[in-house]
Design an enzyme around this catalytic site. Structure first.
Site, PDB file in Angstrom:
ATOM      1  CE1 TYR A 167       3.571  12.310   6.902  1.00 18.52           C
ATOM      2  CE2 TYR A 167       4.358  12.954   4.738  1.00 18.52           C
ATOM      3  CZ  TYR A 167       3.372  12.947   5.700  1.00 18.52           C
ATOM      4  OH  TYR A 167       2.185  13.581   5.444  1.00 18.52           O
ATOM      5  CD  GLU A 210       4.194  15.621   1.297  1.00 21.60           C
ATOM      6  OE1 GLU A 210       4.571  16.140   2.362  1.00 21.60           O
ATOM      7  OE2 GLU A 210       3.366  14.710   1.246  1.00 21.60           O
ATOM      8  CG  ASP A 244      -4.331  10.685   0.148  1.00 20.27           C
ATOM      9  OD1 ASP A 244      -3.762  11.399   0.995  1.00 20.27           O
ATOM     10  OD2 ASP A 244      -3.785  10.259  -0.881  1.00 20.27           O
TER      11      ASP A 244
END
Lengths: 401, 263
Positions: free
Chosen positions: B177, B50, B61
């Protein structure tokens, strides 16, 4: 009249571009807000708090000396600076914190730029008894010491954000990141009419009280509608609040004034409606200041509240469709306007608001005598005295230098 | 869906292993040296790479990947340069490993969705993960990607209600995911107790393999999760290892986690 073309969409703009973790919370908020809006008891409670605590309606003040000095339309000031905590921000935080309580949320987080939204959120949290955490760019923490103290005095935790440009955009990133981690029991009070759906709608609705009052007051004062309304635009909550109730009135010119910073050519400004391109920032598609690779650029303004590289999606739509005229004022023009208003009207406007005043003269002259120009006096300048006085104060009126 | 991603899962399954999707930031510490990091991850056992493409405002994040993004931006990393310089170099050194780009929707919009899909596919990218593009906003982009043979990999969160998770899984591309924790990327000492149950639910509904990511950094966590998912994603722990100790440390961590994925 609504500019919403679909739920959460204003033409090409709006939407809900957030991590999946937040989507259920946004759906929950959307649903809770729809239920609250349909519940007369909720509306009455908000109105009661605005009346008893915030001091609404705020007055519509004739600015007689500005009118005379500018030599054009009659100038009127919608006095959001007289609302409790000194800015329009309290209209939205009272509404959202009441909504959060209704949803059973246990704590509140918020972001703030100039600190006005942080103070307003801390105030509403104190009033309704909820713990409050405010994310603020470290640079803004330095520039806005008074508001940092006010938030702490009101019992809020102020968290300085050191990443990126250390201003509002980074505070908003950090608040969103925090919200992703604590979404089950936390409500995020966004202060601008920006962010993911339903925030632009929620914030606009709570702020539209400004424009609704203005309609009534204009009728009483001169028996008509304003010919033009000016408001400063950062994220845009005061602007959409005062302008929204007039969107359907073709005779009313709607004018937004963005931060021109050091000038549009300098690349140091906050003029996202004027020079921004379509992009996604903080959960909605709107006009943003970005480079060709899609990296968000740092905005600049002498006023911490306009120092934001994005803008609410509804304002982007109004600007692109031409319903709202967009102008800019530089830092220096805003400073000059600050003193002009202080010395002609006895009002210290916030630096944000000073941008709107900076474009007042030309607009008053364009309109001409006998017309009515309203400037949304979004907040008071107490918080800005350190920034402004650092540049030196002009000599007193009537005293030879 | 991209054959490469499916093959990577099939190969791992044939070996009796869960898939390790290894994340690193393209351009951290600079573009050429990030290629060394990606190669090291594959040497350590990564099955899918990734490649993070830095964005200035990464709301999904945590501090480790945010820091990596800041370094990458400083080093001049852009989506265009990642596709021109990093992807071909990684393909050359790891020809068997499917590559997936992870970035934010604004970065893709700035290049142009169709232009990105075409260019990325030509360079050998199989899939794309956009953590700020939920299903409600992804229809048009996904159609563009489908036409180009690029998988838009969907995400499920701990807060996603079961019916919504099933719908996301049923219509997935590449792999699903599954975000393991409510929060941003970053290592966690403990994963939520209901995680395995959620993974089972998604896996049952999914038309493609499922992986768990966010918060995973140890062999033990990988072992626990591989009973309920077809693989795991490891990001922050690898980014930190590569940043503080270099590619060899990231390679060693991959090997540790890979041990946890053996069945």
């Amino acid at each position: 009249m609504s500019t919403e073309t679909a739920a959460g969409r204003f033409g090409r703009y709006g939407g809900r571009y957030v991590p999946e973790t937040l989507v259920p919370a946004l759906l929950e908020l959307e649903e809770a807000y729809a239920a609250a809006s349909a519940d007369p008891a909720f509306g009455e409670e908000v109105a009661r708090v605005l009346r008893e605590f915030v001091g609404r309606p705020t007055t519509l003040t004739p600015a007689r000396r500005l009118t005379e000095a500018w030599g054009g339309a009659d100038v009127w000031l919608k006095r959001e600076d007289l609302a409790h905590t000194g800015a329009h921000k309290i209209n939205n935080t009272v509404g959202q914190v009441l909504l959060a309580k209704r949803m059973g949320k246990k704590r509140i987080i918020a972001e703030t730029g100039a600190g006005q939204h942080g103070v307003a959120t801390a105030t509403a949290c104190a009033l309704f008894g909820l713990p409050c955490e405010v994310y603020m760019g470290a640079l803004d923490v330095e520039r806005q010491a008074l508001n940092v103290f006010r938030m702490r005095a009101l019992g809020a935790v102020v968290r300085p954000v050191e990443s990126g440009s250390r201003t509002l955009k980074d505070a908003m990133n950090e608040a969103m990141r925090t919200w992703v981690s604590q979404v089950s029991d936390t409500h995020y009070v966004i202060g601008s009419a920006a962010g993911p759906h339903p925030y632009p709608t929620v914030v606009r609705d709570f702020q539209a009280v400004i424009g609704r009052e203005l309609r009534t007051q204009a009728q009483a004062a001169w028996g008509g509608l304003p010919d033009a309304i000016i408001a400063c635009v950062g994220g845009g909550s005061n602007a959409i609040g005062v302008l929204h109730p007039f969107i359907g009135d073709a005779s009313v010119r709607l004018v937004g004034v963005e931060a021109g910073g050091h000038g549009l050519a300098s690349k140091q400004h906050g003029a996202s409606l004027t020079l921004g391109t379509e992009g996604v920032l903080h959960g909605s598609r709107s006009l943003v200041l970005q480079d060709e690779d899609g990296q968000i650029q740092e905005a600049h303004s002498i006023s911490a509240g306009l120092d934001y590289p994005g803008v609410g999606p509804e304002l982007a739509h109004l600007a692109k469709t031409g319903r709202m005229e967009v102008r800019t004022a530089t830092d220096d023009e805003a400073l000059a306007a600050f003193y002009e208003v202080a010395r002609l009207e006895g009002i210290l406007p916030a630096l944000e608001t000073s941008h709107a005043f900076a474009r007042g003269r030309e607009l008053a002259r364009e309109l001409g005598a006998g017309r009515h120009l309203v400037i949304n006096c979004s907040g008071r300048g107490d918080k800005d005295v350190a920034t402004i006085s650092a540049r030196g104060v002009p000599p007193p009126v009537g005293v030879k230098a | 869906m991209s054959g490469e991603i499916a093959q990577a899962f099939a190969r791992a399954k044939a070996r009796g292993e869960g898939v390790l999707v290894a994340y690193a930031m393209a351009g951290d510490p600079d573009l050429p040296r990030s290629v060394d990091v990606f190669a090291a991850l594959v040497e350590g056992g990564a099955d899918i790479l990734e490649l993070g493409v830095a964005f200035s405002d990464p709301i999904a994040d945590g501090p480790v990947i945010q820091g990596a993004a800041e370094r990458a931006l400083k080093a001049g990393s852009t989506l265009k340069r990642v596709l021109d310089e990093v992807v071909p170099a990684v393909r050359q050194r790891c020809p068997q490993t499917p590559l997936v780009i992870m970035t934010y929707v604004n970065v893709i919009m700035a290049m142009g969705e169709a232009r990105y899909a075409k260019l990325a596919r030509e360079r050998g990218v199989s899939g794309t993960i956009l953590p700020d593009l939920p299903p409600e906003e992804s229809a048009a982009l996904r159609a563009t990607f489908d036409a180009e043979g690029m998988d838009l990999i969907p995400l499920c969160a701990p807060t996603t209600p079961p019916a919504r998770a099933q719908a996301i899984a049923k219509d997935g591309r590449g792999f699903v995911y599954c975000v393991s924790v409510s929060g941003v990327t970053g290592m966690r000492a403990e994963l939520p107790p209901d995680l395995s149950q959620r993974l089972d639910l998604v896996r049952k509904a999914a038309s493609v393999p499922i992986v768990a990511g966010f918060g995973i950094s140890t062999e033990e966590q990988a072992r626990t999760l591989s009973a309920h998912a077809d693989g795991v994603v490891v990001g922050s722990a690898l980014v930190r290892a590569a940043h503080t100790e270099g590619p060899a440390a990231a390679k060693a961590l991959c090997a540790d986690i890979k041990r946890g994925l053996r069945r």
